[in-house]
Design an enzyme around this catalytic site. Structure first.
Site, PDB file in Angstrom:
ATOM      1  N   CYS A 395       0.775  -1.213  -0.046  1.00  0.00           N
ATOM      2  CA  CYS A 395      -0.003   0.060   0.009  1.00  0.00           C
ATOM      3  C   CYS A 395       0.917   1.419   0.036  1.00  0.00           C
ATOM      4  CB  CYS A 395      -0.960  -0.053   1.143  1.00  0.00           C
ATOM      5  SG  CYS A 395      -2.450   0.960   0.743  1.00  0.00           S
ATOM      6  N   HIS A 524      -3.586  -4.937   0.308  1.00  0.00           N
ATOM      7  CA  HIS A 524      -3.136  -5.549   1.790  1.00  0.00           C
ATOM      8  C   HIS A 524      -3.190  -7.272   1.531  1.00  0.00           C
ATOM      9  CE1 HIS A 524      -2.594  -1.909   3.904  1.00  0.00           C
ATOM     10  NE2 HIS A 524      -3.338  -1.442   3.376  1.00  0.00           N
ATOM     11  N   GLU A 526      -1.531  -9.261   3.341  1.00  0.00           N
ATOM     12  CA  GLU A 526      -1.345 -10.045   4.412  1.00  0.00           C
ATOM     13  C   GLU A 526      -2.763 -10.468   5.188  1.00  0.00           C
ATOM     14  OE1 GLU A 526      -0.862  -6.766   3.927  1.00  0.00           O
ATOM     15  OE2 GLU A 526      -1.263  -5.145   5.541  1.00  0.00           O
TER      16      GLU A 526
HETATM   17  N1  GLN Z   1      -1.849   6.749   2.755  1.00  0.00           N
HETATM   18  C1  GLN Z   1      -2.087   5.844   1.670  1.00  0.00           C
HETATM   19  C2  GLN Z   1      -3.633   6.024   1.217  1.00  0.00           C
HETATM   20  O1  GLN Z   1      -4.390   6.339   1.798  1.00  0.00           O
HETATM   21  C3  GLN Z   1      -1.992   4.429   1.890  1.00  0.00           C
HETATM   22  C4  GLN Z   1      -2.734   3.596   2.753  1.00  0.00           C
HETATM   23  C5  GLN Z   1      -2.044   2.549   3.481  1.00  0.00           C
HETATM   24  O2  GLN Z   1      -1.154   2.138   3.205  1.00  0.00           O
HETATM   25  N2  GLN Z   1      -2.922   1.718   3.967  1.00  0.00           N
HETATM   26  O3  GLN Z   1      -3.809   5.682  -0.097  1.00  0.00           O
END
Ligand code: GLN
Length: 551
Positions: A395, A524, A526
């Site tokens: 992310c 994500h 994970e």
């Molecule tokens: N801050 C980034 C976004 O909102 C990444 C979010 C995250 O890593 N979960 O897009």
């Protein structure tokens, strides 16, 4: 076929918080699943927040995202990992969520002019949700973890709901108290009194535990087992010893040493089912635990993040699913993972310190928000890229990789994400068009791009190879996206788009040309890794890390 007589087990905690209710709940679920029952698990959290999404990770731990896009408590992740099944939004409730529903219903005149009261209307709504969750998964047995500790004011309405359910169907509801038995170092003796008090507190709200799980550093002996049984009005066999173990995945095995599943089946008036024990989840877990305990060779992974510190303590809770996913993949290769926490702000203070990354077999940058520590992460990524260290960016970890490549390989000075620099000369990461309104109106709760989205993989990439599929689905939690206008310039600098969301044409995954393993994903992964089913991206990453180590 739907279950005629669904059964419910409430798990509550005594003496102190963090006694392992979540893992106990998940483990109870797993041992009953291994006996051939359909099981689901519910988390009832006492806080007013409608979900965990608006809480700081150092305050609350990880926000676990479900397939259907709910931002929940990290215990839901434990349930998924132990039950090897998806748990949905309906299985998670908070005081805030319950009240919101009741108040909304009152506004809609759904109570038909009645006076709406805390009791019984709030417990009734809790019960309605428990039953809905049971029906959704058609569970024979639903295990409900009540957050908090008995005796506190906060969770009293959840306990009242449990009491009401028990009162209506006494044979179908059981209670488990997970308690802690201290061994004060100056005495060297295990003390049962705090647990006795916890049982009394439960009695005060009209509940009697059917089982007490005794968490302790040392195993419970018979003297104390008898004492607890006597003073808590219980059968000795229902006082379950649960001394500390090395890995959470040993807990179900520990419970079964006490024949907990058989005792619960009896308690709930269930007929034992025929199962092939050789194929049961518990058997597979036993094999895994053997592998874990036999693993001698290590793989050393650095995790560069910022949500670690609380006062003098390091708190890895914020990244629990990432840690578990790394473990699952390492164990798959018979390796013991050595995970090292690296604070990206240290690199901002002293950029030379980034050289320590050379000592790692692989480096991971997990998700994150805001500006703190970001420049440190970008420094780390530059080092990883240039020194060909295996990298997995999750992310924010992918977004920052794109920014690093833009700045240092594509010569786009001032490249940034608009999350931090609204007026960036080269906005590599931009607001998802669906998000503009939310940000403008400050609608932050539950409004990110959440839950499962498709990703179609590009042939010839690492991603396509490790997933061994053309189309995959992964869970998301973010507001910002790669800016497609910069793709060509980035591609000229070695950036490869390896996965795209076909519906919205959004970059889902990236990698780097001529690098052993430099993979970023907007999702994500994970959240989908399970001990008995490690995630392909983590497998690919660990495989590359092992290769580097062996060189
Ligand atoms: N801050 C980034 C976004 O909102 C990444 C979010 C995250 O890593 N979960 O897009």
């Amino acid at each position: 076929m739907s279950t005629k007589h669904p059964k419910f087990i409430f798990v509550v905690g005594g003496v102190m918080s963090s006694v392992g209710k979540g893992v106990s709940t998940a483990s109870i679920g797993m041992i009953l699943q291994s006996r051939g029952f359909r099981v689901t698990a519910i988390k009832a959290d006492p806080y007013i927040n409608v979900d965990a999404g608006t809480m700081n990770p150092t305050e609350h731990g990880e926000v676990f995202v479900t397939e259907d896009g709910d931002e929940t408590d990290q215990d839901i992740g434990n349930y998924e990992r132990f039950l090897n099944e998806n748990i949905y939004s309906i299985n998670y409730m908070t005081t805030g969520r319950v009240y919101l529903e009741v108040i909304q219903r009152e506004r809609n005149l759904a109570y038909k002019g009645k006076c709406v009261e805390v009791v019984p209307h709030i417990p009734q709504e809790i019960i309605r949700r428990i039953k809905l969750a049971q029906q959704k998964s058609d569970a024979d047995i639903t295990v409900i973890e009540v957050g908090g500790t008995v005796g506190e004011y906060q969770n009293i309405l959840f306990l009242e709901a449990a009491r009401m359910m028990k009162n209506t169907n006494p044979d179908d509801v059981a209670f488990v108290l997970v308690s802690y038995l201290p061994v004060p170092s100056n005495l060297g003796e295990m003390k049962t009194k705090p647990t006795q008090h916890a049982v009394r507190l439960l009695n005060e709200v009209g509940l009697q535990p059917n089982f007490v799980i005794c968490r302790s550093e040392k195993p419970l002996d018979n003297v104390r087992r008898r004492k607890l049984a006597e003073f808590c009005s219980m059968d000795e066999g229902h006082i379950i010893a649960a001394q500390d173990v090395k890995h959470i995945y040993e807990v179900p095995i520990l419970f079964e040493k006490e024949q907990l599943s058989s005792k619960m089946i009896k308690q709930l008036h269930l007929k034992p089912r025929k199962v092939d024990t050789q194929k049961s989840p518990l058997k597979q877990l036993q094999k895994l635990v053997k592998t874990i305990n036999n693993a001698k060779k290590t793989v050393r992974i650095g995790i560069v993040g910022k949500y670690f510190r609380t006062g003098e303590f390091v708190l890895a809770d914020s990244y629990i699913s990432v840690i578990e996913a790394l473990k699952h993949a390492s164990w798959h290769f018979g390796r013991k993972p050595e995970l090292v926490w690296l604070d990206s702000e240290d690199y901002e203070r002293d950029p030379k310190q980034v050289k320590e990354l050379a000592e790692f077999d692989g480096v991971l940058i997990p998700g994150g928000f805001g500006s703190r520590g970001v420049e440190g992460k970008i420094l780390a990524i530059e080092y990883i890229r240039k020194h060909r260290i295996p990298y997995l960016g999750i992310c924010y970890g992918m977004q920052l990789a794109a920014i690093e490549i833009a700045r240092n390989a594509a010569d786009l000075k001032g490249a940034h994400t608009v999350e931090i620099d609204e007026h960036s000369a080269h906005p590599i990461i931009v607001v998802n068009p669906n998000q503009k309104k939310n940000i403008l109106e400050e609608h932050y709760g539950g409004t990110m791009r959440l839950g499962a989205y498709d990703c179609s993989l590009v042939p010839g990439t690492h991603a396509r190879r490790v997933y061994a599929k053309n189309l995959v689905s992964e869970r998301h939690r973010h507001r910002y996206e790669m800016n497609n206008e910069y793709i060509t310039q980035l591609e000229n600098a070695g950036f490869i788009v390896s996965g795209v969301n076909p519906q919205q044409n959004l970059v889902e995954m990236m990698e780097l040309k001529d690098h052993p393993w430099f993979v970023g994903t907007q999702s994500h992964p994970e959240f989908l890794s399970r001990p008995l089913r490690p995630h392909p991206l983590f497998l690919g990453f660990i495989e590359a890390a092992i290769k580097r180590k062996e060189k």
